[in-house]
Scaffold this motif. Structure first.
Motif, PDB file in Angstrom:
ATOM      1  N   PRO A 248    -109.946  90.247 -23.891  1.00 17.03           N
ATOM      2  CA  PRO A 248    -110.419  91.611 -23.607  1.00 17.03           C
ATOM      3  C   PRO A 248    -109.852  92.662 -24.558  1.00 17.03           C
ATOM      4  CG  PRO A 248    -109.598  90.532 -21.622  1.00 17.03           C
ATOM      5  CD  PRO A 248    -109.154  89.698 -22.781  1.00 17.03           C
ATOM      6  N   LYS A 249    -108.727  92.362 -25.158  1.00 17.28           N
ATOM      7  CA  LYS A 249    -108.089  93.315 -26.078  1.00 17.28           C
ATOM      8  C   LYS A 249    -108.813  93.375 -27.414  1.00 17.28           C
ATOM      9  CE  LYS A 249    -103.620  94.176 -28.358  1.00 17.28           C
ATOM     10  NZ  LYS A 249    -102.205  93.693 -28.503  1.00 17.28           N
ATOM     11  N   TYR A 250    -109.368  92.250 -27.859  1.00 15.47           N
ATOM     12  CA  TYR A 250    -109.952  92.181 -29.202  1.00 15.47           C
ATOM     13  C   TYR A 250    -111.480  92.179 -29.222  1.00 15.47           C
ATOM     14  CZ  TYR A 250    -105.375  91.278 -31.296  1.00 15.47           C
ATOM     15  OH  TYR A 250    -104.084  91.394 -31.740  1.00 15.47           O
ATOM     16  N   LEU A 251    -112.112  91.729 -28.143  1.00 17.68           N
ATOM     17  CA  LEU A 251    -113.564  91.566 -28.153  1.00 17.68           C
ATOM     18  C   LEU A 251    -114.239  92.541 -27.187  1.00 17.68           C
ATOM     19  CD1 LEU A 251    -113.718  87.657 -28.228  1.00 17.68           C
ATOM     20  CD2 LEU A 251    -113.647  89.256 -30.155  1.00 17.68           C
ATOM     21  N   ASP A 252    -115.509  92.774 -27.394  1.00 16.42           N
ATOM     22  CA  ASP A 252    -116.295  93.718 -26.614  1.00 16.42           C
ATOM     23  C   ASP A 252    -116.425  93.228 -25.163  1.00 16.42           C
ATOM     24  OD1 ASP A 252    -118.176  95.388 -25.485  1.00 16.42           O
ATOM     25  OD2 ASP A 252    -119.564  95.299 -27.179  1.00 16.42           O
ATOM     26  N   THR A 253    -115.757  93.887 -24.242  1.00 16.99           N
ATOM     27  CA  THR A 253    -115.720  93.426 -22.854  1.00 16.99           C
ATOM     28  C   THR A 253    -117.057  93.585 -22.138  1.00 16.99           C
ATOM     29  OG1 THR A 253    -114.870  95.591 -22.167  1.00 16.99           O
ATOM     30  CG2 THR A 253    -113.258  93.851 -22.606  1.00 16.99           C
TER      31      THR A 253
ATOM     32  N   GLY B 188    -126.122  86.097 -31.399  1.00 18.07           N
ATOM     33  CA  GLY B 188    -126.553  87.309 -30.725  1.00 18.07           C
ATOM     34  C   GLY B 188    -126.565  87.253 -29.216  1.00 18.07           C
ATOM     35  N   ASN B 189    -125.836  86.316 -28.635  1.00 16.78           N
ATOM     36  CA  ASN B 189    -125.789  86.188 -27.183  1.00 16.78           C
ATOM     37  C   ASN B 189    -124.590  86.928 -26.595  1.00 16.78           C
ATOM     38  OD1 ASN B 189    -127.936  83.942 -26.794  1.00 16.78           O
ATOM     39  ND2 ASN B 189    -126.581  83.128 -28.384  1.00 16.78           N
ATOM     40  N   THR B 190    -124.651  87.193 -25.305  1.00 18.24           N
ATOM     41  CA  THR B 190    -123.444  87.542 -24.580  1.00 18.24           C
ATOM     42  C   THR B 190    -122.834  86.238 -24.076  1.00 18.24           C
ATOM     43  OG1 THR B 190    -124.681  87.871 -22.517  1.00 18.24           O
ATOM     44  CG2 THR B 190    -124.273  89.808 -23.886  1.00 18.24           C
ATOM     45  N   VAL B 191    -121.515  86.232 -23.847  1.00 16.68           N
ATOM     46  CA  VAL B 191    -120.806  84.978 -23.577  1.00 16.68           C
ATOM     47  C   VAL B 191    -119.797  85.153 -22.459  1.00 16.68           C
ATOM     48  CG1 VAL B 191    -119.389  83.132 -24.575  1.00 16.68           C
ATOM     49  CG2 VAL B 191    -121.010  84.355 -26.019  1.00 16.68           C
ATOM     50  N   ILE B 192    -119.740  84.162 -21.572  1.00 17.00           N
ATOM     51  CA  ILE B 192    -118.635  84.070 -20.623  1.00 17.00           C
ATOM     52  C   ILE B 192    -117.892  82.776 -20.906  1.00 17.00           C
ATOM     53  CG2 ILE B 192    -120.028  82.980 -18.793  1.00 17.00           C
ATOM     54  CD1 ILE B 192    -118.247  84.703 -16.820  1.00 17.00           C
TER      55      ILE B 192
ATOM     56  N   ARG C  14    -127.776  92.403 -30.509  1.00 23.06           N
ATOM     57  CA  ARG C  14    -128.764  92.020 -31.519  1.00 23.06           C
ATOM     58  C   ARG C  14    -128.362  92.370 -32.952  1.00 23.06           C
ATOM     59  NH1 ARG C  14    -133.769  90.263 -29.537  1.00 23.06           N
ATOM     60  NH2 ARG C  14    -133.451  89.644 -27.359  1.00 23.06           N
ATOM     61  N   PRO C  15    -127.810  93.550 -33.214  1.00 19.76           N
ATOM     62  CA  PRO C  15    -127.491  93.903 -34.614  1.00 19.76           C
ATOM     63  C   PRO C  15    -126.477  92.930 -35.230  1.00 19.76           C
ATOM     64  CG  PRO C  15    -127.443  95.844 -33.213  1.00 19.76           C
ATOM     65  CD  PRO C  15    -127.534  94.658 -32.295  1.00 19.76           C
ATOM     66  N   LEU C  16    -126.720  92.542 -36.464  1.00 17.08           N
ATOM     67  CA  LEU C  16    -125.788  91.651 -37.154  1.00 17.08           C
ATOM     68  C   LEU C  16    -124.440  92.310 -37.347  1.00 17.08           C
ATOM     69  CD1 LEU C  16    -127.954  89.866 -39.883  1.00 17.08           C
ATOM     70  CD2 LEU C  16    -127.540  89.219 -37.506  1.00 17.08           C
ATOM     71  N   ALA C  17    -124.422  93.626 -37.454  1.00 14.04           N
ATOM     72  CA  ALA C  17    -123.141  94.332 -37.625  1.00 14.04           C
ATOM     73  C   ALA C  17    -122.248  94.133 -36.404  1.00 14.04           C
ATOM     74  CB  ALA C  17    -123.399  95.824 -37.853  1.00 14.04           C
ATOM     75  N   TRP C  18    -122.836  94.148 -35.209  1.00  9.69           N
ATOM     76  CA  TRP C  18    -122.044  93.920 -33.990  1.00  9.69           C
ATOM     77  C   TRP C  18    -121.503  92.498 -33.972  1.00  9.69           C
ATOM     78  CZ3 TRP C  18    -122.202  90.405 -30.034  1.00  9.69           C
ATOM     79  CH2 TRP C  18    -121.396  90.684 -28.932  1.00  9.69           C
ATOM     80  N   ARG C  19    -122.343  91.550 -34.301  1.00 11.54           N
ATOM     81  CA  ARG C  19    -121.919  90.144 -34.296  1.00 11.54           C
ATOM     82  C   ARG C  19    -120.795  89.929 -35.310  1.00 11.54           C
ATOM     83  NH1 ARG C  19    -127.826  87.055 -34.470  1.00 11.54           N
ATOM     84  NH2 ARG C  19    -129.027  88.736 -33.496  1.00 11.54           N
ATOM     85  N   ARG C  20    -120.975  90.503 -36.476  1.00 10.57           N
ATOM     86  CA  ARG C  20    -119.964  90.347 -37.533  1.00 10.57           C
ATOM     87  C   ARG C  20    -118.625  90.934 -37.088  1.00 10.57           C
ATOM     88  NH1 ARG C  20    -122.908  92.087 -41.087  1.00 10.57           N
ATOM     89  NH2 ARG C  20    -123.605  90.115 -41.977  1.00 10.57           N
ATOM     90  N   GLN C  21    -118.669  92.074 -36.436  1.00 10.36           N
ATOM     91  CA  GLN C  21    -117.444  92.717 -35.992  1.00 10.36           C
ATOM     92  C   GLN C  21    -116.715  91.873 -34.955  1.00 10.36           C
ATOM     93  OE1 GLN C  21    -116.121  95.895 -37.170  1.00 10.36           O
ATOM     94  NE2 GLN C  21    -114.409  94.761 -36.263  1.00 10.36           N
TER      95      GLN C  21
END
Length: 343
Positions: A165-170, A142-146, A31-38
């Motif tokens: 998996p190396k660059y994004l939140d697994t 703000g979604n999770t994605v597969i 949900r946080p925009l900071a997470w999405r931006r990262q």
């Protein structure tokens, strides 16, 4: 040209992967925009730091020239993500909207909310662009994605499987590989949105699977894309634009010009201008050009060569199975009822 890769995700793990994404979404991690931006910034970083690996994979699977691969599968993606980053705050602002009379004296606002767990199934023709751009949009919301890259471009799939998996939140972003069995198992899971790019046959399968859970879908299925050339047109400019749009990626673009309806009075002039444009772009022998790609697989090569029997070559018509080469080709005397005009 294609490496003998056969990547597959263990079928027994797919439901668990989706369940973990659901748990992460419910935890409000995304949900946080900071997470999405990262995550969006990390996706750009992945492409920038591994540009050579992606371009080599595109060359292996599709024979894509380096410049073409960079423009269509690297720069296009980073440009879209930068647009998302620029507008992320604005797109997530609460918006005041009119209140219906029956709800007075209440006040009404529109609050952007993510959907949940999003599935992105990509095709092989632009295997980086058409996987990462929809995925980036889902992440920005703000979604999770597969993600499911195409098995028809296995080298690109393998590079993505190694780097995502190396660059994004697994915990929030996953990628599975494979063909029909893996896709079938994936579609058996419950999603909150499915984004599919590909052909109409599989699009129907995706929609039927989504209907079980009333899951909304976005289906990008392509079409026949006619071009109309009037006698008042600048023929040289029109021919050059048609040639560029058609034979980019060796014609493997869902919105590429498919057939031309040209005024009879300028038909010969247009064909000659088209022939000149092909020579300008790819030289006298496109087979030896380093600016012209290849058909993605032997199966697709055979299908296209068979379809070409539905007309008489006016330009090109040559092919070579050994490296899946089909010359830039223009066919005349095409029956409107032939398979060439129906697919």
């Amino acid at each position: 040209m294609t490496m003998q890769l056969d990547p597959h995700t263990d079928l027994s793990t797919i439901s668990g992967i989706v369940a973990n994404l659901r748990h992460t979404y419910d935890s409000r991690t995304t949900r946080p925009l900071a997470w999405r931006r990262q995550q969006l910034q990390n996706m750009i970083k992945m492409l920038d730091e591994n540009e050579e690996a992606f371009l080599d994979a595109l060359k292996t699977d599709l024979g894509k020239p380096m410049v073409e691969g960079f423009i269509t599968d690297i720069a296009f993606v980073t440009g879209e993500i930068k647009l998302m980053l620029k507008n992320l705050n604005k797109w997530n602002e609460v918006e005041k909207v009119p209140t219906p009379l029956v709800a007075m004296p209440a006040k009404s606002v529109l609050i952007p909310e993510p959907l949940g767990v999003v599935c992105v199934i990509a095709p092989w023709n632009y295997p980086v662009q058409l996987l990462l751009v929809p995925a980036a949009g889902a992440i920005a919301a703000g979604n999770t994605v597969i993600m499911k890259p195409s098995e028809v471009s296995p080298t690109v799939s393998a590079v993505l499987a190694r780097l995502v998996p190396k660059y994004l939140d697994t915990k929030a972003i996953a990628l599975i590989e494979g063909g029909v069995p893996e896709t079938t198992e994936l579609l058996a899971q419950k999603f909150d949105h499915i984004f599919y790019t590909g052909n109409g046959k599989i699009g129907r399968v995706v929609m039927a699977a989504a209907a079980v859970n009333l899951t909304p879908v976005t289906l990008e299925l392509g079409g026949k894309s006619p071009v109309i050339i009037d006698k008042s047109a600048n023929i040289e400019v029109a021919a050059r634009r048609v040639a560029w749009g058609k034979w980019l990626n060796a014609g493997q673009t869902c919105v590429a010009p498919d057939y031309v309806l040209v005024d009879a009075s300028v038909e010969d002039k247009f064909v000659n201008a088209l022939r000149t444009s092909i020579t300008d772009f790819y030289g006298a022998n496109p087979h030896t050009s380093d600016s012209y790609g290849r058909v993605v697989s032997p199966r697709h090569f055979d299908r296209l060569v068979t379809l070409m029997n539905g007309g008489t070559p006016i330009i090109g018509g040559e092919s070579a199975a050994a490296d899946r080469y089909i010359a830039p080709t223009v066919l005349g005397n095409v029956n409107l009822d032939s398979p060439l005009m129906q697919e």
